[in-house]
Design an enzyme around this catalytic site. Structure first.
Site, PDB file in Angstrom:
ATOM      1  N   ASP A 267      27.940   7.394   6.878  1.00 46.60           N
ATOM      2  CA  ASP A 267      28.827   8.437   7.365  1.00 46.60           C
ATOM      3  C   ASP A 267      28.252   9.129   8.583  1.00 46.60           C
ATOM      4  O   ASP A 267      27.280   8.667   9.170  1.00 46.60           O
ATOM      5  CB  ASP A 267      29.246   9.404   6.261  1.00 46.60           C
ATOM      6  CG  ASP A 267      28.107   9.735   5.322  1.00 46.60           C
ATOM      7  OD1 ASP A 267      28.349   9.900   4.124  1.00 46.60           O
ATOM      8  OD2 ASP A 267      26.961   9.812   5.810  1.00 46.60           O
TER       9      ASP A 267
ATOM     10  N   PRO B  55      16.956  13.618   7.831  1.00 44.64           N
ATOM     11  CA  PRO B  55      17.781  14.539   8.614  1.00 44.64           C
ATOM     12  C   PRO B  55      18.147  14.044  10.011  1.00 44.64           C
ATOM     13  O   PRO B  55      18.927  14.693  10.693  1.00 44.64           O
ATOM     14  CB  PRO B  55      16.907  15.793   8.693  1.00 44.64           C
ATOM     15  CG  PRO B  55      15.510  15.316   8.491  1.00 44.64           C
ATOM     16  CD  PRO B  55      15.576  14.091   7.640  1.00 44.64           C
TER      17      PRO B  55
ATOM     18  N   THR C 217      15.310  15.679   2.715  1.00 42.40           N
ATOM     19  CA  THR C 217      16.530  16.471   2.773  1.00 42.40           C
ATOM     20  C   THR C 217      16.469  17.432   3.960  1.00 42.40           C
ATOM     21  O   THR C 217      15.383  17.755   4.466  1.00 42.40           O
ATOM     22  CB  THR C 217      16.747  17.203   1.442  1.00 42.40           C
ATOM     23  OG1 THR C 217      18.038  17.811   1.478  1.00 42.40           O
ATOM     24  CG2 THR C 217      15.702  18.287   1.201  1.00 42.40           C
TER      25      THR C 217
ATOM     26  N   LYS D  17      34.098  10.978   9.041  1.00 44.67           N
ATOM     27  CA  LYS D  17      34.114  12.393   9.288  1.00 44.67           C
ATOM     28  C   LYS D  17      35.459  12.923   8.798  1.00 44.67           C
ATOM     29  O   LYS D  17      36.500  12.330   9.078  1.00 44.67           O
ATOM     30  CB  LYS D  17      34.041  12.489  10.810  1.00 44.67           C
ATOM     31  CG  LYS D  17      33.979  13.823  11.390  1.00 44.67           C
ATOM     32  CD  LYS D  17      33.724  13.614  12.894  1.00 44.67           C
ATOM     33  CE  LYS D  17      33.609  14.914  13.595  1.00 44.67           C
ATOM     34  NZ  LYS D  17      33.197  14.744  14.975  1.00 44.67           N
TER      35      LYS D  17
ATOM     36  N   GLY E  64      19.995  12.818   5.049  1.00 42.97           N
ATOM     37  CA  GLY E  64      19.116  13.586   4.172  1.00 42.97           C
ATOM     38  C   GLY E  64      18.767  12.817   2.918  1.00 42.97           C
ATOM     39  O   GLY E  64      18.431  11.641   2.968  1.00 42.97           O
ATOM     40  N   ASP E  65      18.881  13.493   1.778  1.00 43.46           N
ATOM     41  CA  ASP E  65      18.632  12.864   0.483  1.00 43.46           C
ATOM     42  C   ASP E  65      19.977  12.648  -0.197  1.00 43.46           C
ATOM     43  O   ASP E  65      20.815  13.546  -0.195  1.00 43.46           O
ATOM     44  CB  ASP E  65      17.746  13.791  -0.369  1.00 43.46           C
ATOM     45  CG  ASP E  65      17.431  13.152  -1.708  1.00 43.46           C
ATOM     46  OD1 ASP E  65      16.325  12.624  -1.842  1.00 43.46           O
ATOM     47  OD2 ASP E  65      18.308  13.157  -2.605  1.00 43.46           O
TER      48      ASP E  65
ATOM     49  N   MET F  14      25.863  23.447   4.786  1.00 44.62           N
ATOM     50  CA  MET F  14      27.299  23.576   5.060  1.00 44.62           C
ATOM     51  C   MET F  14      27.717  25.041   5.004  1.00 44.62           C
ATOM     52  O   MET F  14      28.765  25.385   4.454  1.00 44.62           O
ATOM     53  CB  MET F  14      28.118  22.776   4.023  1.00 44.62           C
ATOM     54  CG  MET F  14      27.802  21.300   4.050  1.00 44.62           C
ATOM     55  SD  MET F  14      28.534  20.402   2.671  1.00 44.62           S
ATOM     56  CE  MET F  14      27.337  20.672   1.371  1.00 44.62           C
TER      57      MET F  14
ATOM     58  N   GLY G   6      18.625  19.682  13.297  1.00 39.93           N
ATOM     59  CA  GLY G   6      17.193  19.673  12.983  1.00 39.93           C
ATOM     60  C   GLY G   6      16.589  18.283  13.064  1.00 39.93           C
ATOM     61  O   GLY G   6      17.219  17.307  12.674  1.00 39.93           O
TER      62      GLY G   6
HETATM   63  N1  SAH Z   1      22.368  15.007   1.704  1.00 42.32           N
HETATM   64  C1  SAH Z   1      22.114  15.831   2.854  1.00 42.32           C
HETATM   65  C2  SAH Z   1      23.027  17.028   2.940  1.00 42.32           C
HETATM   66  C3  SAH Z   1      24.475  16.693   3.139  1.00 42.32           C
HETATM   67  S1  SAH Z   1      25.485  18.105   3.296  1.00 42.32           S
HETATM   68  C4  SAH Z   1      20.644  16.270   2.836  1.00 42.32           C
HETATM   69  O1  SAH Z   1      19.949  16.063   1.838  1.00 42.32           O
HETATM   70  O2  SAH Z   1      20.183  16.786   3.857  1.00 42.32           O
HETATM   71  C5  SAH Z   1      25.595  18.274   5.033  1.00 42.32           C
HETATM   72  C6  SAH Z   1      24.854  19.493   5.483  1.00 42.32           C
HETATM   73  O3  SAH Z   1      23.461  19.229   5.551  1.00 42.32           O
HETATM   74  C7  SAH Z   1      25.206  19.930   6.870  1.00 42.32           C
HETATM   75  O4  SAH Z   1      26.392  20.694   6.855  1.00 42.32           O
HETATM   76  C8  SAH Z   1      24.016  20.781   7.224  1.00 42.32           C
HETATM   77  O5  SAH Z   1      24.068  22.034   6.619  1.00 42.32           O
HETATM   78  C9  SAH Z   1      22.892  20.005   6.574  1.00 42.32           C
HETATM   79  N2  SAH Z   1      22.227  19.097   7.505  1.00 42.32           N
HETATM   80  C10 SAH Z   1      22.135  17.771   7.431  1.00 42.32           C
HETATM   81  N3  SAH Z   1      21.432  17.258   8.448  1.00 42.32           N
HETATM   82  C11 SAH Z   1      21.046  18.311   9.199  1.00 42.32           C
HETATM   83  C12 SAH Z   1      20.285  18.462  10.398  1.00 42.32           C
HETATM   84  N4  SAH Z   1      19.765  17.401  11.015  1.00 42.32           N
HETATM   85  N5  SAH Z   1      20.069  19.693  10.881  1.00 42.32           N
HETATM   86  C13 SAH Z   1      20.578  20.769  10.246  1.00 42.32           C
HETATM   87  N6  SAH Z   1      21.303  20.692   9.136  1.00 42.32           N
HETATM   88  C14 SAH Z   1      21.538  19.491   8.607  1.00 42.32           C
END
Ligand code: SAH
Length: 469
Positions: free
Chosen positions: A249, A226, A332, A271, A303-304, A385, A414
């Site tokens: 990205d 994250p 994630t 973006k 994330g993942d 999202m 986060g």
């Molecule tokens: N593959 C990613 C998610 C991608 S979709 C995962 O597993 O986390 C993108 C969304 O992830 C963002 O719109 C938000 O809702 C969330 N997100 C990703 N990083 C974040 C962060 N550091 N803090 C809060 N929300 C986050």
């Protein structure tokens, strides 16, 4: 940098060692291990030193140091355990232009000796520039535990194949790629686990395929977590250091990209609505072309990669194109943000299920969601999202029976230094987002687990009491 780190070749080189006690003996051992031609000068050699000198064929002169002893010497190491003697010899050495080290007296020394960790030919040297020798020892301890026991065998194994690899792969770039690939292969793991026979077989197979040009590039689809770089997996970290090309990205922070190999090429596919934005088709094409050119491509995703990351679509596309794909999971956003904000996703008293859902459907349309299921109590929702569609989610959940009082938490950025956590109740969710001007990336959590832990415990106690009565 206090000193310039070098590894000196001493094989056959004349070195003078002044001193006959324990410190001198320890240095003699090191010098002999480096195959130096050692002359020891000391009026009173201890038995251990004399024995070591005799068996190793070092010259032992039993008298006080005199200046001509320095003639033709490459180095002098001084350990007389007497400050005046140490100083006298150090000054004589400096006057004669011979590089000198006085054990435990950095002020008198031209060079210092680092703390070392050895695994066969692999040597790690640690210096704190004399500032904190105790710290150097601690660092050595950490490195000792981090390096596999058989790392030296791995270096020896590589050395034994160096000639063969050079004859098969003529360019330095081909060879670097080959060795990178070897180090992440089963063959390397087999050397480390002591199965050299199997390692040789696999190594030959790999070499033959490389010679036939059958080793093409590959893509690792890697989760970057994250945001906090410490939440990367070790595998992600290693791949970042091996990558030829990194396709990333917007959710991937600079701190994480800084961990990549310096000469790796970075491709930002950005973006939505920016100049760098690439469609999924374009991204797929970039990945296929780069891997097709023989590169190790790291497709780095926030994330993942398999949680709302389109990692599945990219993997399918690459596999269909015959490209080797590896998936490396990441933490994630839901688990990362919950941990950073300090609430659990499930709890024996408050939530027996958790659902990760996307606030956006394909091409920005409404997501295909079973609201009745999600509206059940004791069910944590982590909405990715979800900022733009929060009003609708709130209305649907309440309409399907979720209490308007259900606690919610919004975690923006986060795990990053600028993280914000905003709490409230489901009925107020859209107003909360607006009032606090919450911006992406943010995760919306809905469920009892996000509530105040003290209130939660009290509630449970009251419920239990009610049940008991
Ligand atoms: N593959 C990613 C998610 C991608 S979709 C995962 O597993 O986390 C993108 C969304 O992830 C963002 O719109 C938000 O809702 C969330 N997100 C990703 N990083 C974040 C962060 N550091 N803090 C809060 N929300 C986050």
């Amino acid at each position: 940098m206090q000193s310039f780190p070098v590894f000196l070749k001493l094989d056959g080189a004349p070195v003078l060692l002044a001193g006959g006690g324990d410190a001198a003996t320890a240095k003699l051992r090191l010098l002999l291990a480096a195959k130096a031609r050692v002359t020891i000068v000391t009026p009173a050699p201890e038995a251990e030193l004399a024995e070591l000198a005799r068996t190793a064929g070092a010259t032992l002169i039993s008298r006080e140091f005199s200046t001509p002893d320095l003639e033709n010497k490459k180095l002098v190491i001084v350990a007389t355990e007497n400050e005046a003697n140490d100083r006298g010899i150090a000054e004589a050495a400096r006057a004669a232009g011979v590089t000198v080290n006085v054990v435990d007296r950095p002020a008198l020394s031209d060079f210092t000796m680092p703390a070392i960790v050895e695994r066969g030919p692999v040597t790690v040297a640690i210096s704190t520039g004399g500032a904190a020798p105790v710290l150097a020892r601690q660092v050595r301890g950490l490195i000792e535990t981090a390096l596999p026991k058989n790392l030296g065998d791995l270096a020896g194994f590589i050395d034994s194949f160096r000639g063969a690899v050079k004859s098969v792969l003529p360019t330095a770039t081909q060879r670097r790629k080959f060795w990178d690939r070897f180090l992440s292969s089963a063959a390397a793991r087999q050397v480390l686990s002591g199965d050299e026979g199997a390692a040789r077989r696999d190594m030959l197979a790999l070499l033959n395929r490389s010679a036939a040009g059958e080793v093409t590039g590959r893509v690792a689809i890697v989760g970057a977590g994250p945001g906090d770089p410490e939440l990367l997996t070790r595998k992600a970290h290693r791949l970042l250091q091996e990558a030829d090309v990194i396709v990333h990205d917007r959710l991937v922070s600079d701190d994480i990209l800084d961990l990549a190999r310096r000469d790796a090429r970075r491709v930002y596919v950005g973006k939505a609505r920016s100049a760098h934005f690439r469609t999924q088709d374009q991204i797929n094409r970039i990945l296929t072309e780069e891997a097709g050119a023989g590169h190790l491509v790291v497709r780095l995703k926030g994330g993942d990669p398999f949680v709302f990351g389109r990692g599945g679509e990219e993997a399918d596309h690459l596999r269909a194109a015959g490209i080797e794909v590896e998936i490396v999971p990441g933490i994630t956003a839901a688990t990362g943000c919950a941990a950073a904000a300090g609430f659990p996703l499930t709890h024996r008293d408050h939530a027996s299920a958790v659902t990760f859902l996307s606030g956006q459907g394909r091409e920005g349309g409404e997501a295909d969601i079973d609201w009745r299921l999600l509206a059940q109590a004791r069910h944590t929702l982590a909405v990715y999202m979800g900022i733009d569609t929060a009003r609708q989610a709130r209305t649907r959940l309440i309409a399907h029976g979720r209490s308007p009082e259900t606690p919610v938490a919004i975690v923006e950025n986060g795990t990053l230094p600028n993280q914000r956590v905003i709490r409230g109740r489901l009925a107020d969710l859209p107003d909360l987002l607006e009032r606090e001007a919450v911006a992406s990336p943010a995760l919306i959590f809905i469920g009892e687990v996000t509530g105040d832990p003290i209130a939660r415990t009290a509630e449970t106690a009251i419920e239990r009491l009610a049940l008991a009565l």
